[in-house]
Design an enzyme around this catalytic site. Structure first.
Site, PDB file in Angstrom:
ATOM      1  N   SER A 160      65.526  49.952  20.589  1.00  0.00           N
ATOM      2  CA  SER A 160      66.027  51.334  20.652  1.00  0.00           C
ATOM      3  C   SER A 160      65.013  52.312  21.221  1.00  0.00           C
ATOM      4  O   SER A 160      65.237  53.521  21.168  1.00  0.00           O
ATOM      5  CB  SER A 160      66.431  51.800  19.239  1.00  0.00           C
ATOM      6  OG  SER A 160      67.462  50.997  18.728  1.00  0.00           O
ATOM      7  N   GLU A 207       2.453  42.521  36.224  1.00  0.00           N
ATOM      8  CA  GLU A 207       2.624  41.736  37.441  1.00  0.00           C
ATOM      9  C   GLU A 207       1.890  42.286  38.661  1.00  0.00           C
ATOM     10  O   GLU A 207       1.416  41.514  39.488  1.00  0.00           O
ATOM     11  CB  GLU A 207       4.134  41.634  37.772  1.00  0.00           C
ATOM     12  CG  GLU A 207       4.933  40.772  36.823  1.00  0.00           C
ATOM     13  CD  GLU A 207       4.720  39.288  37.043  1.00  0.00           C
ATOM     14  OE1 GLU A 207       3.982  38.914  37.980  1.00  0.00           O
ATOM     15  OE2 GLU A 207       5.271  38.496  36.267  1.00  0.00           O
TER      16      GLU A 207
END
Length: 785
Positions: A344, A82
């Protein structure tokens, strides 16, 4: 000519000045405080920095939050493709613009824009406005200003984080994971080159679309890298052989419930570095999936597992629920955060609290008999009674009646307060609301809170005797997360010796011996563990802890549907053991001997030995246990010279008596204890001539209890049934005479049970044995059912 220009400048210099000043001011302030403010995906990483999962951003784009740097391979590729002069220009490349102009003239159409990466960043921030000379000029000026505010690497990071990569993928991080399934720093040269060419025309070419054009662009970029010496010939040839990615990949889905929790707790749109161990998380998911398939045969659809580090409190594995199937089975619910009935599972905490407060010894006998406290009549899961059982064995066997009697002694309100102090966040109602059922599942808890409590207890043992701040720190799953701590967190809530004794009792929990996973784990390490099952078989719990890890498991249905066989021991414990087997053999805790004392203990009662205890063990107990009473069950008994009959001074000379110590339990306890302990030696009866009147408390009523409110049953045919009343006598051969409201109703021997059909209202039941000993009990019949 020059004179003409000079005249024009003189004539219009004020106009030019008026134009330049606003233009300069615009140039200074043309950039917004933030160039990019789009919504971001929420990204969850494991402790190694790899992706656990992500949620798409609010605008439907896969856009990960900006990374801290651009990987070197991608950086090289994007600059060569680019903007080769990126580090030479100041935002605008006149060389590139000239080259683009010549290319466009030659092609007689726009084939190149000549924009630098800096200008493309400006264009992306302006939402890709329509191309025009005006827009190009604006980009030109803003690009120069951008270079004045940020350095080159920062601008490149903006580009990599916001460039489009095709479809709904934005930014390098999202593209790397969507197309290659890994982070950008782990990409090859060919993969980096593929991503570098995508932002140039993201709507025309992307993985899965127009592959020939994409391959041509990628290979052209690779040739450029070979030309400038970045790649040698071998690397170049190998790069050319790498295939292009296909359609976007699904992102990892390893901790969806934790990801949702992060979002709900205010971490939306961030990159979150979790404490999750990736290898362990994957293996736990596999184990849960295996158990899930087996559980589905019983229509049990959901399970959750949480693994914590005892030392740090870090969450190592977080499986909030099973994988979602085609049917809606509540898999989206994060069970780790969901309040569920405890069953429990809270019993060990009561045991530890009573040890801590000096109200218990580890092997002290606790009554296990038919019990009614007010209107509450608990039952053991087995529907049987031991008479009396050592406290540690009552815990390991998870007996309900001893637990209720212990809570009644300790105090519901006090226990409720202590549970909240330990970190249970779901006890929002007052203690009276829960009552004694608090210990048997009358309250709800979160798997998160319970694991936190056990991690804290383990941390106390590990750090003894040098406590450090943060002992009560809550577990945390994010690095840098501010954990919640109590104000006074330098002192533990429980003594290390109380925790040690509790964990030792939990080691002895009845194991599912038929499960091969327990047998394979037994040689790998020692764990303290406890299961729980809620009323109606709706919730199955299992929690285990050693010096390194806490594993907490829940199994059931998220919608609360109960299933036969859904118990902690059968459904949750096997999963617990399989998870423990995934981790290194855990260490066990060092015994806190400095917080314990060696004392003589009655081997039969578990109390501190009294002068009459004949069988004594010397054991280490918590220092707080020194506050308990001496053995109340051993007493000196006077016998005649044969040793067969009891006597007293009214019927036998003191010189003719033999004196023997007996282990004597109260009549009701003795009734059941003798059945389970054949070596128990009952008290001899009194010799006939002694005419003993008191009987030594040998007669007791089992049912009804004091001030009971009872219902008389109604038979299927509508007639009124009878209620079975029960008593016990220390002597099986002694006759017992039953009276209801002073009216004789029956005589019993050996088995003292009578069927009675009392009328509505208050009554008094009186029992008298043949020796004249008596006992009475009041009760009320409030209705028929």
């Amino acid at each position: 000519m020059l004179c003409r220009i000079s005249e024009l400048y003189s004539k219009y210099r004020y106009l030019l000045l008026c134009i330049r000043i606003p233009l300069f001011v615009w140039f200074l302030f043309c950039l917004p405080p933030e160039l990019f403010r789009p919504p971001s995906s929420t990204v969850l990483l494991d402790r190694m920095g790899d992706l656990l999962g992500a949620k798409i951003s609010d605008d439907g784009q896969w856009r990960f939050p900006a990374g801290k740097s651009v990987p070197s391979k991608f950086k090289t590729c994007i600059l060569q493709f680019e903007d080769r002069d990126y580090y030479a220009h100041h935002g605008v490349s006149f060389k590139a613009m000239g080259r683009a102009l010549m290319q466009n003239i030659k092609a007689r159409r726009v084939v190149s824009g000549g924009s630098t990466i800096t200008m493309q960043v400006i264009r992306l921030s302006r939402k890709n406005k329509a191309r025009s000379l005006y827009e190009k000029g604006v980009e030109f000026m803003m690009a120069i200003r951008l270079e004045m505010r940020y350095n080159k690497d920062e601008i490149l990071e903006m580009y990599a984080s916001n460039a489009p990569f095709g479809s709904n993928v934005v930014g390098l991080e999202a593209a790397s994971w969507r197309y290659f399934g890994r982070s950008p720093d782990k990409l090859s040269w060919a993969e980096s080159a593929t991503l570098a060419v995508l932002p140039n025309a993201p709507s025309l070419i992307y993985p899965g679309h127009n592959p020939i054009h994409l391959l041509h662009k990628r290979n052209r970029l690779l040739a450029r890298l070979r030309l400038i010496g970045v790649l040698d010939e071998t690397a170049y040839r190998l790069a050319l052989t790498e295939p292009l990615p296909g359609k976007p990949l699904d992102l990892p889905h390893l901790a969806p419930h934790l990801l949702n929790r992060c979002v709900s707790e205010g971490n939306k749109g961030q990159i979150l570095h979790s404490t999750i161990d990736p290898s362990l998380q994957k293996r736990v998911l596999q184990v849960v999936a295996i158990h899930h398939r087996d559980l589905l045969s019983n229509k049990i659809c959901n399970a959750a597992v949480l693994v914590l580090s005892v030392k740090t409190g870090e969450v190592l594995s977080y499986v909030g629920n099973t994988e979602k199937d085609t049917a809606d089975e509540g898999n989206d619910v994060d069970i780790i955060q969901a309040p569920r009935s405890t069953g429990s599972i809270l019993k060990p905490l009561l045991y530890a609290e009573m040890l801590n407060d000096g109200k218990l010894m580890p092997k002290m006998l606790i009554p296990d008999i038919p019990t009614q406290i007010g209107s509450y009549a608990p039952k053991n899961f087995s529907q049987s009674y031991d008479g009396a059982v050592p406290a540690n064995r009552a815990l390991s066997r998870s007996l309900n009646i001893p637990a209720v009697r212990m809570l009644n002694e300790y105090g519901v309100e006090r226990y409720h307060r202590q549970l909240k102090a330990l970190g249970l966040t779901t006890l929002q109602k007052p203690a009276a609301y829960y009552g004694l059922s608090l210990i048997l599942g009358g309250a709800e808890a979160k798997l998160w809170d319970l694991a936190s409590v056990y991690a804290m207890m383990g941390r106390i043992l590990n750090q003894y005797p040098h406590y450090k701040p943060g002992l009560k720190t809550r577990p945390h799953y994010l690095y840098g997360e501010k954990t919640k701590t109590d104000k006074q967190d330098t002192l533990p809530l429980l003594n290390p010796s109380s925790i040690w004794c509790t964990f030792e009792a939990m080691v002895e929990v009845n194991r599912p011996d038929e499960e091969a996973n327990w047998r394979s784990f037994a040689s790998a390490g020692k764990i303290a563990w406890k299961t729980g099952t809620s009323f109606g078989f709706r919730d199955a719990w299992a929690i285990g802890v050693n010096a390194d890890f806490v594993v907490a498991v829940w199994v059931g249905n998220a919608n609360g549907e109960g299933r036969p066989g859904l118990t902690g021991i059968s459904a949750a414990a096997p999963l617990l053991f399989d998870v423990f087997a995934l981790m290194p053999g855990g260490r066990w805790f060092r015994k806190p001997t400095e917080d314990m004392s060696r004392i003589p203990v009655c081997s039969l009662s578990g109390h501190r030995a009294s002068e009459y205890c004949t069988q004594v063990d010397t054991v280490e107990v918590p220092l707080t246990s020194l506050q308990t009473i001496s053995c109340p069950y051993h007493q000196l008994v006077h016998l005649d010279h044969t040793g067969k009959w009891r006597v007293d001074s009214d019927c036998e000379s003191v010189n003719a008596m033999k004196h023997e110590v007996f282990f004597v339990l109260p009549p009701v306890i003795e009734k059941y204890y003798r059945f389970n302990n054949p070596n128990y030696k009952p008290l001899p009866e009194y010799r006939a001539d002694c005419n003993q009147k008191t009987g030594g408390n040998s007669l007791a009523i089992i049912y009804p209890k004091k001030s009971s409110r009872i219902y008389v049953p109604v038979q299927i045919d509508g007639t009124t049934g009878k209620t079975v009343f029960e008593a016990t006598h220390r002597s099986n051969t002694t006759a017992v005479y039953w009276h209801l409201d002073d009216v004789f109703i029956a005589e019993t021997r050996t088995i003292h049970q009578v069927e009675i059909n009392p009328s509505l209202g208050k009554h008094t039941l009186t029992l008298v044995d043949e020796n004249g000993n008596s006992v009475s009990q009041s009760f009320e019949v409030v209705g028929k059912e």
